[in-house]
Scaffold this motif. Sequence first.
Motif, PDB file in Angstrom:
ATOM      1  N   VAL A  23      19.485 -54.767  12.516  1.00  0.00           N
ATOM      2  CA  VAL A  23      18.913 -55.660  11.509  1.00  0.00           C
ATOM      3  C   VAL A  23      17.492 -55.241  11.154  1.00  0.00           C
ATOM      4  O   VAL A  23      17.115 -55.170   9.977  1.00  0.00           O
ATOM      5  N   ARG A  24      16.686 -54.913  12.159  1.00  0.00           N
ATOM      6  CA  ARG A  24      15.286 -54.571  11.900  1.00  0.00           C
ATOM      7  C   ARG A  24      15.166 -53.212  11.211  1.00  0.00           C
ATOM      8  O   ARG A  24      14.241 -52.984  10.424  1.00  0.00           O
ATOM      9  N   LEU A  25      16.094 -52.286  11.476  1.00  0.00           N
ATOM     10  CA  LEU A  25      16.067 -50.976  10.816  1.00  0.00           C
ATOM     11  C   LEU A  25      16.255 -51.100   9.300  1.00  0.00           C
ATOM     12  O   LEU A  25      15.754 -50.264   8.540  1.00  0.00           O
ATOM     13  N   THR A  26      16.978 -52.115   8.871  1.00  0.00           N
ATOM     14  CA  THR A  26      17.202 -52.281   7.433  1.00  0.00           C
ATOM     15  C   THR A  26      15.933 -52.663   6.689  1.00  0.00           C
ATOM     16  O   THR A  26      15.840 -52.488   5.474  1.00  0.00           O
ATOM     17  N   PHE A  62      20.381 -56.778  21.639  1.00  0.00           N
ATOM     18  CA  PHE A  62      19.342 -55.812  21.288  1.00  0.00           C
ATOM     19  C   PHE A  62      19.876 -54.779  20.289  1.00  0.00           C
ATOM     20  O   PHE A  62      19.150 -54.339  19.399  1.00  0.00           O
ATOM     21  N   THR A  63      21.144 -54.394  20.448  1.00  0.00           N
ATOM     22  CA  THR A  63      21.747 -53.472  19.488  1.00  0.00           C
ATOM     23  C   THR A  63      21.820 -54.122  18.110  1.00  0.00           C
ATOM     24  O   THR A  63      21.468 -53.502  17.095  1.00  0.00           O
ATOM     25  N   MET A  64      22.247 -55.378  18.085  1.00  0.00           N
ATOM     26  CA  MET A  64      22.333 -56.093  16.818  1.00  0.00           C
ATOM     27  C   MET A  64      20.959 -56.259  16.197  1.00  0.00           C
ATOM     28  O   MET A  64      20.759 -56.067  14.993  1.00  0.00           O
ATOM     29  N   GLY A  65      19.966 -56.613  17.031  1.00  0.00           N
ATOM     30  CA  GLY A  65      18.611 -56.793  16.528  1.00  0.00           C
ATOM     31  C   GLY A  65      18.013 -55.504  15.993  1.00  0.00           C
ATOM     32  O   GLY A  65      17.271 -55.511  15.000  1.00  0.00           O
ATOM     33  N   THR A  66      18.337 -54.374  16.660  1.00  0.00           N
ATOM     34  CA  THR A  66      17.830 -53.077  16.205  1.00  0.00           C
ATOM     35  C   THR A  66      18.388 -52.726  14.829  1.00  0.00           C
ATOM     36  O   THR A  66      17.651 -52.270  13.940  1.00  0.00           O
ATOM     37  N   SER A 108      11.521 -41.765   9.588  1.00  0.00           N
ATOM     38  CA  SER A 108      12.631 -42.308   8.810  1.00  0.00           C
ATOM     39  C   SER A 108      13.462 -43.260   9.674  1.00  0.00           C
ATOM     40  O   SER A 108      13.405 -43.221  10.907  1.00  0.00           O
ATOM     41  N   ARG A 109      14.237 -44.099   9.025  1.00  0.00           N
ATOM     42  CA  ARG A 109      15.115 -45.015   9.752  1.00  0.00           C
ATOM     43  C   ARG A 109      16.113 -44.236  10.601  1.00  0.00           C
ATOM     44  O   ARG A 109      16.404 -44.607  11.730  1.00  0.00           O
ATOM     45  N   VAL A 126       9.698 -52.823  18.682  1.00  0.00           N
ATOM     46  CA  VAL A 126      10.337 -53.257  19.929  1.00  0.00           C
ATOM     47  C   VAL A 126      10.135 -54.750  20.148  1.00  0.00           C
ATOM     48  O   VAL A 126      11.076 -55.480  20.498  1.00  0.00           O
ATOM     49  N   ALA A 127       8.909 -55.239  19.948  1.00  0.00           N
ATOM     50  CA  ALA A 127       8.638 -56.665  20.115  1.00  0.00           C
ATOM     51  C   ALA A 127       9.407 -57.487  19.095  1.00  0.00           C
ATOM     52  O   ALA A 127       9.939 -58.561  19.412  1.00  0.00           O
ATOM     53  N   ASP A 128       9.469 -56.985  17.853  1.00  0.00           N
ATOM     54  CA  ASP A 128      10.201 -57.700  16.808  1.00  0.00           C
ATOM     55  C   ASP A 128      11.675 -57.847  17.175  1.00  0.00           C
ATOM     56  O   ASP A 128      12.267 -58.923  17.047  1.00  0.00           O
ATOM     57  N   VAL A 129      12.288 -56.750  17.614  1.00  0.00           N
ATOM     58  CA  VAL A 129      13.706 -56.778  17.983  1.00  0.00           C
ATOM     59  C   VAL A 129      13.930 -57.739  19.142  1.00  0.00           C
ATOM     60  O   VAL A 129      14.891 -58.526  19.151  1.00  0.00           O
TER      61      VAL A 129
END
Length: 533
Positions: A323-326, A317-321, A464-465, A299-302
């Motif tokens: 990207v971080r999920l990858t 936040f949607t875009m950041g989520t 899992s992602r 959460v902090a990373d996103v």
Amino acid sequence: MDPAAAALPMRGEFTSSSRFRYALLLTDRELVVQKLGTARRKSETVTVMDLQDCIGCRARGAEDGADTSASLAVYFYPVRTRWARLCSSPARRRLEHRFRVAVSSDSRINLEEAERWSRAIRYRAYHRTGGVCADVRRPRRFLVLINPHSGKGQALTLFSNHVQHMLQEADITYTLQVTERQNHARELVREADLSQWDAVVVMSGDGLLFEVVNGLMEREDWEEAIQTPLGVLPGGSGNALAASINYYSGSQPVSGEDLLVSCGFMLCKGLVSHLDLTSVCLASNQRLFSFLSLAWGFVADVDIESEKYRHVGAARFTMGTIVRLTSLRVYKGKLAYLPAEEPHSHSSPTMSSVSFNNGSNSSSVYLRNSYNQNQLLHNSCNSNNAYKPNWTNEPPVTMQGPRDSLLVPLDQPVPAHWTVVKEEDFVLVMAVYQSHLAEDLIAAPASRPDDGVIHLMYVKAGISRRALLRLFLAMEKGAHLSTNCPFVGYVKVQAFRLEPFSPTGTITVDGEVVEYGPVQAQIYGRLARIVSG
């Protein structure tokens, strides 16, 4: 106005600018408007306006000297259900009723009659004669702080287009201050004469309110200063507290400019409720006060990494989520907490359970100019570390506040009666004390602004992602705690400690990056006040 007199109905007959006649009936809860007929037409259907939707009323004399009439304007912001069906958003929409008062050929008498109706409407719009809200104080003078760079950089335009006229209609005066740099608001409220205003209003994301709260808590008169009602207008990309306030009011979820109008409406109504604050201690002896959340890991990373997408607003936040999920990260650390008592009955320290007058419970941070002689009095942060200011080129200041009675210094083990989470590999840890983590993320659906509870949630490594994505999609409806995911932990606590073992990472408090390292916190129920619905 006498409450007994306010309960009595008022009746009158007025005209409009087009000379149509209207019969008005004012009760303690409604304004009933009926367009009267003529010799050829019957009277038309009545319009019933709920005074809970009214934010103000104005009486004016005629500007033309030859016209002896006066005018009466009433401003409503009802939830337009028909519009809601068309646009899938139960938003408030402005509705103005304007009447011409001509009960006499004397302009003075007409103005007095218009003012009599205006006073009666305003009183009933802001009071409940049954005693429900009759003693609630209505703020009248606001200090409005605006961060012009928050969100998409449109906060000033949004204020001018949506909020300014609402404040005028509610007969609220305000001083507008545009912040010029980071911690400008913090410095301003730390030094300001707060007696000039009945509320401090923030129009920005959650970061500007974080500055205001900590500026108030740095004052020597913090006990009184933190009781200044705080108003929130969403002007950023997160707007979590604004969304929470809308949620607590029982209103349907809205976003963007509709959320701004909803919060502006509640601001004009001026009802004040209590707000919990959380004392956060960092390893460097720095102490902060938080109104929203603390996050570590995903959460902090996103939150921080999505800053580059700020121009798209809440969608960042949607875009950041995505990207971080990858590239999902796992963090090693230790988590411990003090569970909240059930059933909860405000067992955490509150304004009523902590004495603020004799000074014995004040947990001041005494900071000397020489860093090697820093001393921390009555606090529970690690006293072996030097103080590190969280803003640049600022001298150390004294942080005030109640004593952290539930915490021990960070260089000591947590008390034996605390619970320690055995898992040491985490994807995220977040502690929230409001319902929303963003406009469209309901992180703690059971939260209330003054329940004295930290909602502690953590996700263990191994998820899992796809499962993590499902979790956040469910959070949009506040249903994530019902997914029964074996990697998710959730508990209500009064205090907690987080000790990261991973050498690098990000910790945020109210969306602001703080020093990375051991951190602990405890909640104070009802420490502040918020203008809400």
